[in-house]
Design an enzyme around this catalytic site. Structure first.
Site, PDB file in Angstrom:
ATOM      1  N   PHE A  82      34.377  20.632  11.751  1.00  0.00           N
ATOM      2  CA  PHE A  82      35.305  19.821  11.875  1.00  0.00           C
ATOM      3  C   PHE A  82      36.436  20.108  10.877  1.00  0.00           C
ATOM      4  O   PHE A  82      37.648  19.927  11.111  1.00  0.00           O
ATOM      5  CB  PHE A  82      34.697  18.452  11.621  1.00  0.00           C
ATOM      6  CG  PHE A  82      36.026  17.212  11.348  1.00  0.00           C
ATOM      7  CD1 PHE A  82      36.094  16.345  12.489  1.00  0.00           C
ATOM      8  CD2 PHE A  82      36.543  16.689  10.233  1.00  0.00           C
ATOM      9  CE1 PHE A  82      37.032  15.322  12.566  1.00  0.00           C
ATOM     10  CE2 PHE A  82      37.271  15.747  10.195  1.00  0.00           C
ATOM     11  CZ  PHE A  82      37.580  15.079  11.362  1.00  0.00           C
ATOM     12  N   ASP A  83      36.027  20.290   9.422  1.00  0.00           N
ATOM     13  CA  ASP A  83      37.038  20.529   8.401  1.00  0.00           C
ATOM     14  C   ASP A  83      37.943  21.706   8.874  1.00  0.00           C
ATOM     15  O   ASP A  83      39.456  21.455   8.583  1.00  0.00           O
ATOM     16  CB  ASP A  83      36.338  21.002   7.177  1.00  0.00           C
ATOM     17  CG  ASP A  83      35.463  19.770   6.471  1.00  0.00           C
ATOM     18  OD1 ASP A  83      34.566  19.121   7.590  1.00  0.00           O
ATOM     19  OD2 ASP A  83      35.418  19.321   5.589  1.00  0.00           O
ATOM     20  N   THR A  84      37.207  22.870   9.093  1.00  0.00           N
ATOM     21  CA  THR A  84      38.062  24.028   9.611  1.00  0.00           C
ATOM     22  C   THR A  84      39.127  23.733  10.761  1.00  0.00           C
ATOM     23  O   THR A  84      40.126  24.280  10.625  1.00  0.00           O
ATOM     24  CB  THR A  84      37.276  25.236   9.955  1.00  0.00           C
ATOM     25  OG1 THR A  84      36.467  25.300   8.702  1.00  0.00           O
ATOM     26  CG2 THR A  84      38.014  26.436  10.143  1.00  0.00           C
TER      27      THR A  84
END
Length: 269
Positions: free
Chosen positions: A208-210
């Site tokens: 999700f972050d990437t």
């Protein structure tokens, strides 16, 4: 948009946002703490986070505990904390996944600045105000803690160090990203940027972050980096191999998605 390393045209940076007003009755900052089976660390670390914000943060704030399908006493402890501390609220999700927890918590918040940090507090809390200050001032759209930039102080084993550096090098080689550390669990975003990006993010777990950062960079949003002090949690339950494989699948999917978007006339990303 050419996706080969070194050939991605830099998008025009987003215009600087207006600074937030100086007087607020509602929370300016919503700090989400995503948790899964964290009955040991949850209460002491949320209380420590609350004390830090109470003593150092000059605006109203909220701490949101986002429990993603814990099977231990975590939901009960989260509810007790929400009952004891006025600035703490809890959210219970039926499915596991850090990305799902962040999406639900951020989507439901009206705070102008949304952040998250890992419950183990591996990142030093002194970096929290430097993380969100550029978003409050309007200088940046997103802010990330980085363990890989000059000024960061990191204590962790060689295995995790090598995996982290290899992953971020792989991102630069395959997606030509400009940010230095995609995986540090210490990030913040202005709500208007979150409203733009969250509908586009497909991953509900560790990638999700990437994905959020890649899409933000492609959209020309301003990403601010803060070198952090970071101490590895030796009791972390994260499955490194499974997470690494999921990240690799995410990179392949994003590369295909961005290549397809490049071929569509008028594509936004």
């Amino acid at each position: 948009m050419n996706l080969r390393p070194g050939r991605v045209p830099a998008p025009a940076p987003a215009p600087r946002r207006a600074p937030l007003p100086t007087h607020h009755d509602e929370p300016v900052l919503d700090v989400v703490v995503p948790v899964f089976n964290e009955e040991k660390d949850l209460a002491p670390n949320v209380r420590r986070l609350h004390a830090h914000l109470r003593d150092t943060f000059p605006y109203p704030y909220r701490i949101t505990i986002a429990d993603n399908a814990s099977t231990d006493r975590t939901p009960l402890i989260a509810a007790e904390l929400a009952g004891d501390i006025a600035e703490v609220t809890s959210l219970r999700l039926p499915r596991k996944g850090r990305g799902r927890a962040l999406r639900a918590a951020w989507s439901g918040s009206r705070a102008p600045v949304l952040a998250y940090l890992d419950v183990d507090l591996s990142t030093g809390l002194t970096a929290l105000l430097p993380l969100v200050a550029p978003l409050i001032s309007g200088h940046s759209d997103l802010a990330i803690g980085t363990r890989l930039a000059s000024g960061a102080r990191v204590v962790r084993g060689p295995k995790r160090e090598v995996i982290s550096r290899c992953y971020n090098t792989l991102l630069r080689c395959t997606l030509a990203v400009g940010f230095s550390d995609a995986q540090c669990g210490f990030k913040a975003v202005r709500r208007e940027a979150a409203e733009l990006l969250l509908p586009l993010v497909r991953d509900g777990e560790w990638f999700f972050d990437t994905e959020l950062l890649v899409l933000a960079e492609r959209a020309g949003l301003r990403i601010h980096e803060v070198p952090v002090d970071w101490v590895d949690d030796p009791d972390s339950s994260v499955d490194i191999l499974a997470t690494a494989l999921a990240d690799l699948r995410g990179i392949v999917r994003m590369r295909r998605t961005l290549a397809a978007a490049r071929r569509r006339p008028g594509a936004a990303l």
